[in-house]
Design a protein around this motif. Structure first.
Motif, PDB file in Angstrom:
ATOM      1  N   ASN A 206       0.834  -1.210   0.000  1.00 17.80           N
ATOM      2  CA  ASN A 206       0.000   0.000   0.000  1.00 17.80           C
ATOM      3  C   ASN A 206       0.863   1.251   0.000  1.00 17.80           C
ATOM      4  OD1 ASN A 206      -2.159  -1.718   0.201  1.00 17.80           O
ATOM      5  ND2 ASN A 206      -2.704  -1.185   2.304  1.00 17.80           N
ATOM      6  N   SER A 207       1.838   1.275   0.895  1.00 19.24           N
ATOM      7  CA  SER A 207       2.676   2.464   1.023  1.00 19.24           C
ATOM      8  C   SER A 207       3.565   2.645  -0.200  1.00 19.24           C
ATOM      9  CB  SER A 207       3.518   2.407   2.303  1.00 19.24           C
ATOM     10  OG  SER A 207       4.191   1.171   2.409  1.00 19.24           O
ATOM     11  N   LYS A 208       4.053   1.538  -0.786  1.00 18.05           N
ATOM     12  CA  LYS A 208       4.878   1.671  -1.988  1.00 18.05           C
ATOM     13  C   LYS A 208       4.050   2.187  -3.159  1.00 18.05           C
ATOM     14  CE  LYS A 208       8.119  -1.321  -3.158  1.00 18.05           C
ATOM     15  NZ  LYS A 208       8.834  -2.491  -3.755  1.00 18.05           N
ATOM     16  N   ALA A 209       2.831   1.685  -3.298  1.00 14.93           N
ATOM     17  CA  ALA A 209       1.955   2.168  -4.358  1.00 14.93           C
ATOM     18  C   ALA A 209       1.670   3.656  -4.195  1.00 14.93           C
ATOM     19  CB  ALA A 209       0.653   1.378  -4.374  1.00 14.93           C
ATOM     20  N   ALA A 210       1.507   4.091  -2.951  1.00 19.08           N
ATOM     21  CA  ALA A 210       1.257   5.513  -2.693  1.00 19.08           C
ATOM     22  C   ALA A 210       2.471   6.351  -3.088  1.00 19.08           C
ATOM     23  CB  ALA A 210       0.915   5.727  -1.220  1.00 19.08           C
ATOM     24  N   LEU A 211       3.647   5.886  -2.717  1.00 19.25           N
ATOM     25  CA  LEU A 211       4.869   6.608  -3.082  1.00 19.25           C
ATOM     26  C   LEU A 211       5.016   6.723  -4.593  1.00 19.25           C
ATOM     27  CD1 LEU A 211       7.430   5.123  -0.537  1.00 19.25           C
ATOM     28  CD2 LEU A 211       6.843   7.539  -0.763  1.00 19.25           C
ATOM     29  N   ALA A 293      11.379  27.050  -8.707  1.00 23.70           N
ATOM     30  CA  ALA A 293      10.166  27.245  -9.513  1.00 23.70           C
ATOM     31  C   ALA A 293       8.922  27.456  -8.669  1.00 23.70           C
ATOM     32  CB  ALA A 293       9.965  26.029 -10.419  1.00 23.70           C
ATOM     33  N   GLY A 294       9.020  27.287  -7.353  1.00 26.94           N
ATOM     34  CA  GLY A 294       7.862  27.449  -6.480  1.00 26.94           C
ATOM     35  C   GLY A 294       6.859  26.317  -6.617  1.00 26.94           C
ATOM     36  N   ILE A 295       7.349  25.098  -6.866  1.00 30.00           N
ATOM     37  CA  ILE A 295       6.490  23.939  -7.065  1.00 30.00           C
ATOM     38  C   ILE A 295       6.556  23.040  -5.837  1.00 30.00           C
ATOM     39  CG2 ILE A 295       6.066  21.896  -8.487  1.00 30.00           C
ATOM     40  CD1 ILE A 295       5.471  24.562  -9.872  1.00 30.00           C
ATOM     41  N   GLU A 296       5.390  22.655  -5.318  1.00 34.09           N
ATOM     42  CA  GLU A 296       5.339  21.815  -4.127  1.00 34.09           C
ATOM     43  C   GLU A 296       5.650  20.367  -4.483  1.00 34.09           C
ATOM     44  OE1 GLU A 296       1.467  20.965  -2.215  1.00 34.09           O
ATOM     45  OE2 GLU A 296       2.349  21.895  -0.426  1.00 34.09           O
ATOM     46  N   MET A 297       6.665  19.796  -3.831  1.00 35.46           N
ATOM     47  CA  MET A 297       7.054  18.394  -4.040  1.00 35.46           C
ATOM     48  C   MET A 297       7.369  17.777  -2.678  1.00 35.46           C
ATOM     49  SD  MET A 297       9.428  18.631  -7.508  1.00 35.46           S
ATOM     50  CE  MET A 297       9.253  16.867  -7.905  1.00 35.46           C
ATOM     51  N   PRO A 298       6.335  17.400  -1.927  1.00 31.50           N
ATOM     52  CA  PRO A 298       6.554  16.940  -0.545  1.00 31.50           C
ATOM     53  C   PRO A 298       7.403  15.686  -0.416  1.00 31.50           C
ATOM     54  CG  PRO A 298       4.251  16.678  -1.221  1.00 31.50           C
ATOM     55  CD  PRO A 298       4.905  17.519  -2.250  1.00 31.50           C
ATOM     56  N   ILE A 299       7.283  14.732  -1.342  1.00 33.29           N
ATOM     57  CA  ILE A 299       8.112  13.527  -1.242  1.00 33.29           C
ATOM     58  C   ILE A 299       9.571  13.883  -1.495  1.00 33.29           C
ATOM     59  CG2 ILE A 299       8.592  11.239  -2.208  1.00 33.29           C
ATOM     60  CD1 ILE A 299       5.626  11.015  -2.904  1.00 33.29           C
ATOM     61  N   GLN A 302      10.983  15.563   1.614  1.00 31.91           N
ATOM     62  CA  GLN A 302      11.298  14.640   2.699  1.00 31.91           C
ATOM     63  C   GLN A 302      12.498  13.762   2.363  1.00 31.91           C
ATOM     64  OE1 GLN A 302      10.107  14.683   5.745  1.00 31.91           O
ATOM     65  NE2 GLN A 302       8.715  16.365   5.233  1.00 31.91           N
ATOM     66  N   MET A 303      12.615  13.366   1.087  1.00 24.42           N
ATOM     67  CA  MET A 303      13.780  12.586   0.685  1.00 24.42           C
ATOM     68  C   MET A 303      15.062  13.399   0.819  1.00 24.42           C
ATOM     69  SD  MET A 303      13.199   9.467   0.069  1.00 24.42           S
ATOM     70  CE  MET A 303      14.749   9.077  -0.755  1.00 24.42           C
ATOM     71  N   TYR A 304      14.971  14.683   0.525  1.00 24.08           N
ATOM     72  CA  TYR A 304      16.134  15.561   0.699  1.00 24.08           C
ATOM     73  C   TYR A 304      16.559  15.572   2.170  1.00 24.08           C
ATOM     74  CZ  TYR A 304      19.005  19.778   0.824  1.00 24.08           C
ATOM     75  OH  TYR A 304      20.035  20.658   1.023  1.00 24.08           O
ATOM     76  N   ALA A 313      13.849   8.064   8.530  1.00 24.87           N
ATOM     77  CA  ALA A 313      12.871   7.753   7.487  1.00 24.87           C
ATOM     78  C   ALA A 313      11.459   7.660   8.050  1.00 24.87           C
ATOM     79  CB  ALA A 313      13.254   6.448   6.801  1.00 24.87           C
ATOM     80  N   ARG A 314      11.305   7.094   9.229  1.00 24.53           N
ATOM     81  CA  ARG A 314       9.961   6.985   9.814  1.00 24.53           C
ATOM     82  C   ARG A 314       9.387   8.366  10.145  1.00 24.53           C
ATOM     83  NH1 ARG A 314       8.107   1.987  10.640  1.00 24.53           N
ATOM     84  NH2 ARG A 314       9.616   0.251  10.717  1.00 24.53           N
ATOM     85  N   ASP A 315      10.246   9.293  10.521  1.00 23.95           N
ATOM     86  CA  ASP A 315       9.776  10.650  10.780  1.00 23.95           C
ATOM     87  C   ASP A 315       9.324  11.313   9.477  1.00 23.95           C
ATOM     88  OD1 ASP A 315      10.350  10.344  13.453  1.00 23.95           O
ATOM     89  OD2 ASP A 315      12.298  11.355  13.331  1.00 23.95           O
ATOM     90  N   ALA A 316      10.049  11.034   8.390  1.00 18.73           N
ATOM     91  CA  ALA A 316       9.671  11.585   7.089  1.00 18.73           C
ATOM     92  C   ALA A 316       8.312  11.040   6.650  1.00 18.73           C
ATOM     93  CB  ALA A 316      10.736  11.253   6.049  1.00 18.73           C
ATOM     94  N   ILE A 317       8.085   9.746   6.870  1.00 19.71           N
ATOM     95  CA  ILE A 317       6.806   9.144   6.514  1.00 19.71           C
ATOM     96  C   ILE A 317       5.679   9.757   7.340  1.00 19.71           C
ATOM     97  CG2 ILE A 317       5.469   6.993   6.580  1.00 19.71           C
ATOM     98  CD1 ILE A 317       8.157   5.553   5.973  1.00 19.71           C
ATOM     99  N   ARG A 318       5.921   9.926   8.620  1.00 16.59           N
ATOM    100  CA  ARG A 318       4.908  10.551   9.484  1.00 16.59           C
ATOM    101  C   ARG A 318       4.555  11.940   8.982  1.00 16.59           C
ATOM    102  NH1 ARG A 318       7.764  12.325  14.252  1.00 16.59           N
ATOM    103  NH2 ARG A 318       8.083  14.108  12.877  1.00 16.59           N
ATOM    104  N   ASP A 319       5.566  12.717   8.614  1.00 18.79           N
ATOM    105  CA  ASP A 319       5.304  14.081   8.157  1.00 18.79           C
ATOM    106  C   ASP A 319       4.557  14.102   6.821  1.00 18.79           C
ATOM    107  OD1 ASP A 319       6.495  15.043  10.420  1.00 18.79           O
ATOM    108  OD2 ASP A 319       8.415  15.531   9.470  1.00 18.79           O
ATOM    109  N   LEU A 320       4.816  13.118   5.974  1.00 18.64           N
ATOM    110  CA  LEU A 320       4.061  13.025   4.721  1.00 18.64           C
ATOM    111  C   LEU A 320       2.603  12.665   4.993  1.00 18.64           C
ATOM    112  CD1 LEU A 320       6.584  11.155   2.376  1.00 18.64           C
ATOM    113  CD2 LEU A 320       5.680  13.471   2.033  1.00 18.64           C
ATOM    114  N   MET A 321       2.383  11.730   5.887  1.00 16.65           N
ATOM    115  CA  MET A 321       1.023  11.277   6.178  1.00 16.65           C
ATOM    116  C   MET A 321       0.198  12.337   6.900  1.00 16.65           C
ATOM    117  SD  MET A 321       0.717   8.321   4.837  1.00 16.65           S
ATOM    118  CE  MET A 321      -0.796   7.703   5.585  1.00 16.65           C
TER     119      MET A 321
END
Length: 337
Positions: A206-211, A293-299, A302-304, A313-321
């Motif tokens: 599920n989470s991989k498909a979402a990513l 460019a002022g474009i939102e890219m949340p993933i 977080q990867m940065y 990584a778990r904190d990044a996932i929490r912040d995305l969710m």
């Protein structure tokens, strides 16, 4: 039958050379490293990067860059960070009618330029095309059916490359959206790193498909802002390449991500993979491009943080969710801001 030089004797360079020779082209394979050439000559294969794939004696192996002279097609199969340097070495030997094709998938660190732009700057007399799509070296070399795109600002050159190298195991579609093809190729590597982290953490499908789905949405959002066509990202160089890179153990980016998910730092993961992990460089480029460019890219954001600032990584996932609510339709979200 064409006279072709492949620049770069890594896994994909060797795979392309073997495939092209199989279909009766005259192939020269170049490496900047004489020891790499000597090892292939000695072993009859590239034992480190493509073991078990014989390199026929009919392929000329050399470390002399003048091997590009008089060729119909020169293919750049070096890592993204080396494209400019190799082009600078080759330019004085290239005929003006030679087409320069790039297969590296990345962006130039610092300048944030696409690799076709880099080649156009360094090879001003030559037409430039880009070959991209789901094409692991291990399968190209074995003759597994593979389908990619050939993109260029000059359609005639793209069609010529299509005519030269398309064969029974490699199907090529021409694509006019050079920006979209290159951005899809480069940025899917970042999402593949994220997919690997997902697997390393022991998370699920599920989470991989979402990513993957939200990842291609982010890539398309940036691409369209930079002048590409949205439908390109639904094609071979977009979702096609994303699928194979996020799901296959042939993918260095996914393997590095798995190591990060298991607790390694980005530097440790890259060292253990032992080869270029293009997604690491592309993440910084995508982060800089999107903010410019002022474009939102949340993933990507977080990867940065995970790759460059050691965020867990778990904190990044929490912040995305836990991001604010959104409508899935980009247009509805844009109109309701």
């Amino acid at each position: 039958m064409a006279d072709i030089t492949v620049l770069g004797a890594g896994g994909f360079g060797v795979a392309l050379s073997v495939m092209l020779e199989r279909f009766a082209h005259r192939v020269t394979l170049w490496s900047a490293f004489s020891e790499e050439i000597e090892a292939i000559k000695r072993d009859g294969e590239h034992k480190k990067l493509l073991p078990g794939v014989p390199v026929p004696d009919s392929i000329q192996l050399t470390d002399d860059i003048s091997c590009v002279a008089g060729k119909e097609l020169v293919i750049f199969a070096v890592p993204s960070f080396a494209v400019r340097q190799v082009a600078q070495k080759a330019v004085s030997y290239l005929d003006e009618n030679t087409i320069a094709a790039n297969v590296a998938k990345g962006l130039e660190r610092g300048t944030l330029k696409r690799l076709s732009q880099v080649l156009a700057e360094e090879l001003p007399r030559n037409k430039v095309v880009v070959l991209s799509g789901p094409s692991h070296a291990e399968e190209v070399a074995r003759g597994i059916p593979t389908t990619i795109v050939c993109a260029s600002d000059d359609r005639e050159s793209a069609q010529k490359v299509q005519d030269i190298i398309m064969n029974k195991t490699l199907r090529i579609y021409v694509n006019d959206d050079l920006i979209g093809v290159e951005l899809g190729a480069a940025l899917k590597n970042v999402i593949a790193l994220a997919a690997g982290i997902n697997d390393g953490l022991g998370l699920g499908d599920n989470s991989k498909a979402a990513l993957m789905t939200r990842g291609i949405t982010e890539i398309a959002r940036l691409g369209c802002a930079l002048g590409s066509q949205r439908e390109t990202f639904a094609g071979l160089s977009g979702i096609g390449d994303l699928i194979v890179t996020c799901t296959s153990m042939h993918s260095r980016n996914r393997r590095a991500g798995i190591l990060i998910g298991e607790g390694n730092t980005a530097a440790q993961a890259i060292e253990k993979v032992g080869m270029t992990v293009e997604g690491y460089i592309s993440c910084k480029c995508a982060y800089d491009l999107s903010h410019k460019a002022g474009i939102e890219m949340p993933i990507i954001d977080q990867m940065y943080e995970v790759l460059y600032n050691d965020k867990k990584a778990r904190d990044a996932i929490r912040d995305l969710m836990e991001r604010p609510k959104r409508h899935e339709s980009e247009m509805v979200w844009l109109l309701s801001r």
